[in-house]
Each structure stands twice: as structure tokens, then as C-alpha cells.
Design an enzyme around this catalytic site. Sequence first.
Site, PDB file in Angstrom:
ATOM      1  N   ASP A 159      -3.979 -57.569  -4.578  1.00  0.00           N
ATOM      2  CA  ASP A 159      -5.072 -58.543  -4.704  1.00  0.00           C
ATOM      3  C   ASP A 159      -4.804 -59.745  -3.800  1.00  0.00           C
ATOM      4  O   ASP A 159      -5.706 -60.267  -3.147  1.00  0.00           O
ATOM      5  CB  ASP A 159      -5.196 -59.006  -6.160  1.00  0.00           C
ATOM      6  CG  ASP A 159      -5.286 -57.834  -7.119  1.00  0.00           C
ATOM      7  OD1 ASP A 159      -6.097 -56.938  -6.864  1.00  0.00           O
ATOM      8  OD2 ASP A 159      -4.531 -57.797  -8.103  1.00  0.00           O
ATOM      9  N   HIS A 187      -4.668 -57.734 -13.508  1.00  0.00           N
ATOM     10  CA  HIS A 187      -5.033 -56.905 -12.356  1.00  0.00           C
ATOM     11  C   HIS A 187      -6.241 -56.065 -12.762  1.00  0.00           C
ATOM     12  O   HIS A 187      -6.147 -54.886 -13.063  1.00  0.00           O
ATOM     13  CB  HIS A 187      -3.856 -56.024 -11.934  1.00  0.00           C
ATOM     14  CG  HIS A 187      -4.202 -55.097 -10.808  1.00  0.00           C
ATOM     15  ND1 HIS A 187      -4.585 -55.564  -9.571  1.00  0.00           N
ATOM     16  CD2 HIS A 187      -4.267 -53.751 -10.732  1.00  0.00           C
ATOM     17  CE1 HIS A 187      -4.857 -54.522  -8.790  1.00  0.00           C
ATOM     18  NE2 HIS A 187      -4.669 -53.424  -9.473  1.00  0.00           N
TER      19      HIS A 187
END
Length: 304
Positions: A159, A187
Site C-alpha cells: 500500500d 490492509h
Amino acid sequence: MSEPIRVLVTGAAGQIAYSLLYSIGNGSVFGKDQPIILVLLDITPMMGVLDGVLMELQDCALPLLKDVIATDKEDVAFKDLDVAILVGSMPRRDGMERKDLLKANVKIFKCQGAALEKYAKKSVKVIVVGNPANTNCLTASKSAPSIPKENFSCLTRLDHNRAKAQIALKLGVTSDDVKNVIIWGNHSSTQYPDVNHAKVKLQGKEVGVYEALKDDSWLKGEFITTVQQRGAAVIKARKLSSAMSAAKAICDHVRDIWFGTPEDKTWKVVEGLPINDFSREKMDLTAKELAEEKETAFEFLSSA
């Protein structure tokens, strides 16, 4: 040459591992003078595929690979480990509730945590990639009480890399010119990519990202949703989940965990960052999801 280190990759017959193993074996992660004993674990039905991966690793003729062990047995896989990269997990299937996914993974990561506790070195560094990564990491850590909890981390570096890349693309710089991007929370699609503290190098000097871009609505809107939903976008386009970028992120993460910040070879929590109301709201939302996942996982953990 140093003594070889033992590095485990689980889910080793899968596509992320296929993109990852060469980088571990060629010295990109642990250094060009660090020999490696690479241990590959997968479930019994995947052992045929794993044999093919083993053949390919042999055919790469990598001088740092002192041995490659392919196994479906936890007592072999977890023995004397220096690093455990836990990629394998139960993937979400069509019609599967998140709760069912959590339950299946609690079982897997409870077993792997117990195997780390029983067989691995107490100094082992554990990186959890299999989703839901944050909760799986917590489950593994709870199941290995004698391994310091700061030795456990989960992958949100993908990310982070995605966020850096979006900023770099927008400004026409390289991602190396962007620093101090933060990913807060789970996440999942509730994660919050935060560039309030981020800096970018433009014409040789560092400028805040908000100041450099002068496009607050993009930074508070499309930028965030692009990073949050990037995994789904890759699946839609490729008909397969991110593997090359996931493997690159694992390498970045493990390298930084292994070598630490240059000054002190460890990681530490950065404290005292000012958090504005916009960020607080986004952080609270993802924290709530994490707390709910944790509660559900702990219910399963006590009954598993």
C-alpha cells in the site's frame, strides 16, 4: 562469507512466492554476501508444483543459495528459522463471508505461531503477508508468546509503495523522491494513505506533498480511493491478484526489517505527529474495523 541464515517462505507454490523467491536467492534482500538456506512450505496437494519451483531455483544457479528445502511438514519448515515470510493463507472464495475467512485463517496462523514457538529461533523475524494480514499477524504472535512481539510485522508496504507511486506519477518525479508517506490501519479498503507528513524532492529541495501538488481535492479523494482499491483494480485487469508488486513490497519490507534504519538497525514508533480532523476520522474508521476483526479472531482463537 557469513554463516547461512534460514529463511522460510510459506505458500511457496503460489504466484507471489514465484515472484519473490528469486529476489531472496540473488542477494537483493539480505545482501550480496549473505548465504541462505531457503525453506519452502506448502500444503501436501501442492507438493508436485513445489517440486517444479525447486527445479527452477536450482536452474537459476544462485551462488548464495546453499540449500533449498521443499516440505509440507511444519517441524521441518520452522526449525531454527532466522526469518519467516508467511505468504500462504486461505484465500477468500466466492460467497464467503469475511467471518468465515477469519475463522479459517485463525486456525492456520494459530498452528504456524505454535510452530514458530516450538521450532524457530527466539530472534526470528516474522512477516505476515497472507490476508487478513494484520489479524493473522496478531494471531501468530499470540500463539508464540516467547518470541518478542516486536519481531512480528505484517505487509502494508505494498500500500505504501502504491501511494508513493501515485504521488510520483502525479508530479512527474520518481518514487524515490517521495518520502514519509504513511499507511494507517488495516490492509483492507478502509486503510488510510496519509501524505500530510510526506515530502517530495522538487528541483533539489524538499517540499510538502500538499504544497507541491496544490490539489487538495485529489489528495483527499481520488488518491485515497485509488490506493485503497488498487488490489481490486489489478485483479479486474489481470484476472489474477498482484504478485510482482506484492513480491517487491515483501523484499522492501524484509530488507528494512533486517537491516533496520541505518543509524540504529531497529524500527521504532514515531511519536507526536500532529493529526488533523480529516485524518482522525479516517484512522478511527479503519481502527474500528481492526478492533472488530481482533474480537472475532479471539473468539475463534479460544475455541480453535
